[in-house]
Design a protein around this motif. Structure first.
Motif, PDB file in Angstrom:
ATOM      1  N   ASN A  94       0.823  -1.201   0.000  1.00 21.87           N
ATOM      2  CA  ASN A  94       0.000   0.000   0.000  1.00 21.87           C
ATOM      3  C   ASN A  94       0.864   1.260   0.000  1.00 21.87           C
ATOM      4  O   ASN A  94       0.610   2.210  -0.751  1.00 21.87           O
ATOM      5  CB  ASN A  94      -0.926  -0.024   1.227  1.00 21.87           C
ATOM      6  CG  ASN A  94      -1.680   1.269   1.434  1.00 21.87           C
ATOM      7  OD1 ASN A  94      -1.191   2.188   2.088  1.00 21.87           O
ATOM      8  ND2 ASN A  94      -2.879   1.358   0.882  1.00 21.87           N
ATOM      9  N   ALA A 124       2.702   1.721  -3.396  1.00 19.77           N
ATOM     10  CA  ALA A 124       1.763   2.172  -4.431  1.00 19.77           C
ATOM     11  C   ALA A 124       1.447   3.650  -4.240  1.00 19.77           C
ATOM     12  O   ALA A 124       1.344   4.412  -5.216  1.00 19.77           O
ATOM     13  CB  ALA A 124       0.483   1.336  -4.370  1.00 19.77           C
ATOM     14  N   HIS A 125       1.312   4.072  -2.993  1.00 17.72           N
ATOM     15  CA  HIS A 125       1.050   5.486  -2.692  1.00 17.72           C
ATOM     16  C   HIS A 125       2.203   6.366  -3.166  1.00 17.72           C
ATOM     17  O   HIS A 125       1.986   7.422  -3.773  1.00 17.72           O
ATOM     18  CB  HIS A 125       0.831   5.637  -1.183  1.00 17.72           C
ATOM     19  CG  HIS A 125       0.712   7.046  -0.709  1.00 17.72           C
ATOM     20  ND1 HIS A 125      -0.353   7.857  -1.021  1.00 17.72           N
ATOM     21  CD2 HIS A 125       1.542   7.802   0.073  1.00 17.72           C
ATOM     22  CE1 HIS A 125      -0.191   9.044  -0.463  1.00 17.72           C
ATOM     23  NE2 HIS A 125       0.959   9.034   0.201  1.00 17.72           N
ATOM     24  N   HIS A 126       3.432   5.924  -2.936  1.00 21.32           N
ATOM     25  CA  HIS A 126       4.588   6.731  -3.332  1.00 21.32           C
ATOM     26  C   HIS A 126       4.787   6.727  -4.844  1.00 21.32           C
ATOM     27  O   HIS A 126       5.256   7.723  -5.408  1.00 21.32           O
ATOM     28  CB  HIS A 126       5.838   6.261  -2.598  1.00 21.32           C
ATOM     29  CG  HIS A 126       5.904   6.790  -1.204  1.00 21.32           C
ATOM     30  ND1 HIS A 126       6.566   7.949  -0.891  1.00 21.32           N
ATOM     31  CD2 HIS A 126       5.342   6.354  -0.050  1.00 21.32           C
ATOM     32  CE1 HIS A 126       6.434   8.196   0.411  1.00 21.32           C
ATOM     33  NE2 HIS A 126       5.689   7.234   0.935  1.00 21.32           N
ATOM     34  N   ALA A 127       4.443   5.631  -5.489  1.00 23.33           N
ATOM     35  CA  ALA A 127       4.490   5.630  -6.950  1.00 23.33           C
ATOM     36  C   ALA A 127       3.518   6.672  -7.503  1.00 23.33           C
ATOM     37  O   ALA A 127       3.854   7.430  -8.417  1.00 23.33           O
ATOM     38  CB  ALA A 127       4.144   4.241  -7.478  1.00 23.33           C
ATOM     39  N   GLU A 128       2.343   6.739  -6.910  1.00 20.40           N
ATOM     40  CA  GLU A 128       1.348   7.720  -7.355  1.00 20.40           C
ATOM     41  C   GLU A 128       1.834   9.139  -7.075  1.00 20.40           C
ATOM     42  O   GLU A 128       1.689  10.029  -7.931  1.00 20.40           O
ATOM     43  CB  GLU A 128       0.018   7.461  -6.654  1.00 20.40           C
ATOM     44  CG  GLU A 128      -1.107   8.390  -7.095  1.00 20.40           C
ATOM     45  CD  GLU A 128      -2.420   8.081  -6.407  1.00 20.40           C
ATOM     46  OE1 GLU A 128      -3.395   8.823  -6.639  1.00 20.40           O
ATOM     47  OE2 GLU A 128      -2.489   7.110  -5.631  1.00 20.40           O
ATOM     48  N   LEU A 129       2.403   9.384  -5.889  1.00 19.56           N
ATOM     49  CA  LEU A 129       2.911  10.712  -5.557  1.00 19.56           C
ATOM     50  C   LEU A 129       3.975  11.168  -6.554  1.00 19.56           C
ATOM     51  O   LEU A 129       4.062  12.351  -6.890  1.00 19.56           O
ATOM     52  CB  LEU A 129       3.512  10.713  -4.145  1.00 19.56           C
ATOM     53  CG  LEU A 129       2.558  10.694  -2.959  1.00 19.56           C
ATOM     54  CD1 LEU A 129       3.350  10.671  -1.666  1.00 19.56           C
ATOM     55  CD2 LEU A 129       1.616  11.892  -2.979  1.00 19.56           C
ATOM     56  N   ASN A 130       4.789  10.224  -7.016  1.00 22.96           N
ATOM     57  CA  ASN A 130       5.871  10.545  -7.935  1.00 22.96           C
ATOM     58  C   ASN A 130       5.475  10.381  -9.400  1.00 22.96           C
ATOM     59  O   ASN A 130       6.332  10.392 -10.279  1.00 22.96           O
ATOM     60  CB  ASN A 130       7.092   9.675  -7.618  1.00 22.96           C
ATOM     61  CG  ASN A 130       7.759  10.051  -6.310  1.00 22.96           C
ATOM     62  OD1 ASN A 130       8.513  11.009  -6.258  1.00 22.96           O
ATOM     63  ND2 ASN A 130       7.470   9.315  -5.248  1.00 22.96           N
ATOM     64  N   ARG A 131       4.169  10.225  -9.625  1.00 24.52           N
ATOM     65  CA  ARG A 131       3.606  10.122 -10.981  1.00 24.52           C
ATOM     66  C   ARG A 131       4.226   8.978 -11.764  1.00 24.52           C
ATOM     67  O   ARG A 131       4.472   9.081 -12.971  1.00 24.52           O
ATOM     68  CB  ARG A 131       3.772  11.451 -11.723  1.00 24.52           C
ATOM     69  CG  ARG A 131       3.025  12.594 -11.040  1.00 24.52           C
ATOM     70  CD  ARG A 131       3.184  13.893 -11.790  1.00 24.52           C
ATOM     71  NE  ARG A 131       2.470  14.969 -11.106  1.00 24.52           N
ATOM     72  CZ  ARG A 131       2.452  16.234 -11.512  1.00 24.52           C
ATOM     73  NH1 ARG A 131       3.117  16.578 -12.615  1.00 24.52           N
ATOM     74  NH2 ARG A 131       1.780  17.159 -10.845  1.00 24.52           N
ATOM     75  N   PRO A 139       3.631   5.333 -13.243  1.00 29.29           N
ATOM     76  CA  PRO A 139       2.492   4.470 -13.575  1.00 29.29           C
ATOM     77  C   PRO A 139       2.399   3.276 -12.633  1.00 29.29           C
ATOM     78  O   PRO A 139       3.425   2.721 -12.215  1.00 29.29           O
ATOM     79  CB  PRO A 139       2.795   4.033 -15.015  1.00 29.29           C
ATOM     80  CG  PRO A 139       3.667   5.120 -15.570  1.00 29.29           C
ATOM     81  CD  PRO A 139       4.497   5.592 -14.405  1.00 29.29           C
ATOM     82  N   SER A 140       1.185   2.884 -12.306  1.00 26.92           N
ATOM     83  CA  SER A 140       0.988   1.823 -11.312  1.00 26.92           C
ATOM     84  C   SER A 140       1.670   0.520 -11.728  1.00 26.92           C
ATOM     85  O   SER A 140       2.229  -0.194 -10.888  1.00 26.92           O
ATOM     86  CB  SER A 140      -0.507   1.585 -11.081  1.00 26.92           C
ATOM     87  OG  SER A 140      -1.151   1.221 -12.293  1.00 26.92           O
ATOM     88  N   GLY A 175       5.256   0.854 -10.937  1.00 31.84           N
ATOM     89  CA  GLY A 175       5.441   0.743  -9.498  1.00 31.84           C
ATOM     90  C   GLY A 175       5.388  -0.695  -9.030  1.00 31.84           C
ATOM     91  O   GLY A 175       6.198  -1.129  -8.193  1.00 31.84           O
TER      92      GLY A 175
END
Length: 405
Positions: free
Chosen positions: A274, A277-284, A286-287, A290
């Motif tokens: 979790n 995945a959150h940090h991948a989203e913060l850093n733009r 792609p899931s 990530g």
């Protein structure tokens, strides 16, 4: 070959080349992400702008650029001059939304020349050492893999047999636990504030990489062994952020887990999948990229790329899925606006295992700064909960003594 066939073949070749380029780029990005997660950073960014330091009516004040951190109520640490300087920043005196500045009280300057600072790093670590917090401490060394790890031992009383072992988070140091020592001492607990592999004080791991809790727990086990050899009969684990993940692994895997009476976890990592995945989203990122980065960390074939000595078993550290396996009473304190470790898994763990887990939500505290925003509430919650957990146990068949009820 017909012209159409040539065009079709050319399209396939071009498409394959593009796909290969995209795949290579995704792999490189996934590897970069994975390495960022598991590689310790020796120098943290000083991203808080210091505009001026003034003296008003004999009191020192600081004007800061308004940020999400600097505009929060409470008391904080400000590191500056590459970490050589440290000041304790207090209440907000005034805030100008139009100018995007905030004026705050300076409660103490422990190290360095604050007046010369132009940038700093905001921190929840208020005190640089036990003396600054008004506490006497022994500097001790704990035998760990690869050498010795320094720790502070703050004794409540010579006869104290319950110890608090305090485990800091990723990128932090043992200073982080100083906020909790007074509460522990009020309960009669001696406090052991430890260092562990790759934190800049303890010996580095052979691979120089974080295990995200999967390896660091062995250094906590060494601290438990030290405590038991020096008068402790049981311990309470305190953990912040990744330190919470380390505590959970210790309670699960250590040969001394039977002496862990309770855990107090502040903004803990309950589920690394979790968080990543959150940090991948913060850093733009792609899931899918990530998730590929997670696979690199957790698969044996990824070791050559990441530099890990052994893969990190992320699934074994998913305590939402393993909720019923947690058998150590745990108090989790977590702010609902935590920008670094989302609070959702903490709340879900408590829902799934209410017998063992108590969840207390804070707000406007961001990451691991619940004490800083509201120290009275934090201390009263921890004190009341631990008083219940540390109440004398009845032996089988033993009733209440006369006059109790």
């Amino acid at each position: 070959m017909s012209l159409r066939a040539k065009w079709t073949l050319g399209g396939i070749i071009a498409g394959s080349a593009v796909a290969s380029t995209v795949a290579a780029g995704s792999s490189a990005l996934a590897l970069y992400f994975a390495r960022r997660v598991i590689t310790p950073s020796r120098q943290r960014e000083e991203d808080q702008e210091v505009l001026a330091v003034i003296r008003e009516d004999g009191a020192l004040q600081i004007i800061l650029a308004a940020t999400a951190d600097s505009t929060l109520d409470g008391v904080y640490g400000l590191y500056f001059d590459g970490g050589k300087g440290h000041a304790r920043i207090g209440r907000i005196i005034s805030y100008s939304p139009s100018e995007r500045t905030v004026l705050r009280a300076v409660e103490a300057v422990y190290q360095g020349n604050l007046s010369a600072a132009r940038r700093g790093r905001w921190s929840g670590a208020v005190y640089p050492d036990p003396a600054a917090a008004g506490m006497a401490a022994e500097e001790i060394l704990i035998e760990v893999e690869g050498g010795t790890a320094p720790a502070w031992l703050i004794r409540a009383a010579p006869e104290a047999t319950t110890w608090a072992v305090m485990v800091h988070g990723r990128g932090a140091t043992r200073q982080e636990g100083l906020r909790a020592v007074r509460t522990a001492r009020d309960l009669g607990l001696s406090s052991l504030l430890i260092s562990y592999r790759n934190d800049g004080l303890a010996p580095s791991a052979n691979d120089g990489r974080y295990g995200l809790g999967s390896t660091e727990w062995r250094d906590v086990e060494a601290a438990l062994e030290f405590a038991l050899a020096n008068g402790a009969t049981e311990v309470v684990l305190f953990g912040w952020s990744m330190g919470g993940a380390i505590c959970l692994q210790t309670a699960d895997l250590s040969r001394y887990r039977h002496v862990i009476r309770a855990m107090v976890l502040d903004a803990p990592v309950i589920n690394w999948v979790n968080v990543l995945a959150h940090h991948a989203e913060l850093n733009r990122i792609p899931s899918l990229v990530g998730r590929y980065g997670q696979l690199m960390m957790s698969h044996p074939l990824g070791r050559r790329l990441t530099g890990l000595a052994a893969p990190v078993d992320l699934k074994s550290m998913d305590w939402v899925s393993r909720a019923v396996e947690l058998r150590t009473p745990s108090l989790i304190i977590h702010s609902v606006d935590d920008e670094y470790v989302p609070y959702g898994p903490s709340a879900t763990l408590a829902e799934k295992n209410p017998e063992m887990v108590t969840f207390e939500a804070f707000s406007r505290a961001r990451h691991t700064k619940e004490w800083n925003v509201d120290p009275l509430r934090w201390e009263s919650l921890v004190r009341a909960w631990l008083q219940q957990q540390l109440a004398p146990r009845l032996n089988p068949g033993q009733g209440l003594s006369p006059g109790t009820g």
